[in-house]
Design an enzyme around this catalytic site. Structure first.
Site, short mmCIF file in Angstrom:
data_model
loop_
_atom_site.label_atom_id
_atom_site.label_comp_id
_atom_site.label_asym_id
_atom_site.label_seq_id
_atom_site.Cartn_x
_atom_site.Cartn_y
_atom_site.Cartn_z
N GLY A 63 0.81 -1.22 0.00
CA GLY A 63 0.00 0.00 0.00
C GLY A 63 0.84 1.26 0.00
CB SER A 64 -0.20 4.66 0.84
OG SER A 64 -0.54 4.63 2.21
#
Length: 138
Positions: A63-64
């Site tokens: 993810g981020s």
């Protein structure tokens, strides 16, 4: 049956606990509940499992760049893994390992820990030496 894996020690210390293996890793945002420590990522194989006191076995982060923030928030709420086992440590995983300050090993060369460790196995992580001792649940 007990066996030992060798990696690189990333965060010093020793921890033991039940393995929670996530070959697909866990999202940060909407992956781990900041208030319960539960995996809330929809459709994740370990959805509903709690990270607290477990040895998290992950290939890397997912993810981020905020990935580590969600684990940190869960830690602040009292839900923290006992240790980390990363197949390969990327920058997000590195930040999470440092922020949580629990023992971590990473960068396995000859084996994928996500394939040889099973959820429920008892795992001893030694971040000082880079060793992972695994005792099968059975």
């Amino acid at each position: 049956m007990t066996f030992t894996l060798k990696a690189r020690g990333a965060i010093r210390g020793v921890a033991e606990g039940e393995a929670l293996v996530c070959p697909e890793s866990i999202q940060g945002w909407a992956g781990v509940s900041d208030t319960t420590g539960e995996i809330i990522e929809r459709g994740h194989a370990e959805e509903g499992q709690n990270i607290n006191g477990r040895i998290l076995v992950l290939p890397c982060s997912k993810g981020s760049n905020g990935w580590s923030c969600h684990f940190h928030s869960a830690m602040r709420a009292g839900f923290i893994p006992a240790g980390w086992v990363f197949t390969k440590m990327d920058s997000r995983a590195g930040v999470a390992a440092v922020v949580l300050g629990v023992p971590a090993v990473a960068d396995f060369e000859d084996v994928d820990p996500c394939e040889v460790i099973k959820s429920g196995d008892w795992v001893r992580v030694d971040g000082n030496t880079g060793t992972v001792e695994v005792t099968r649940k059975d």
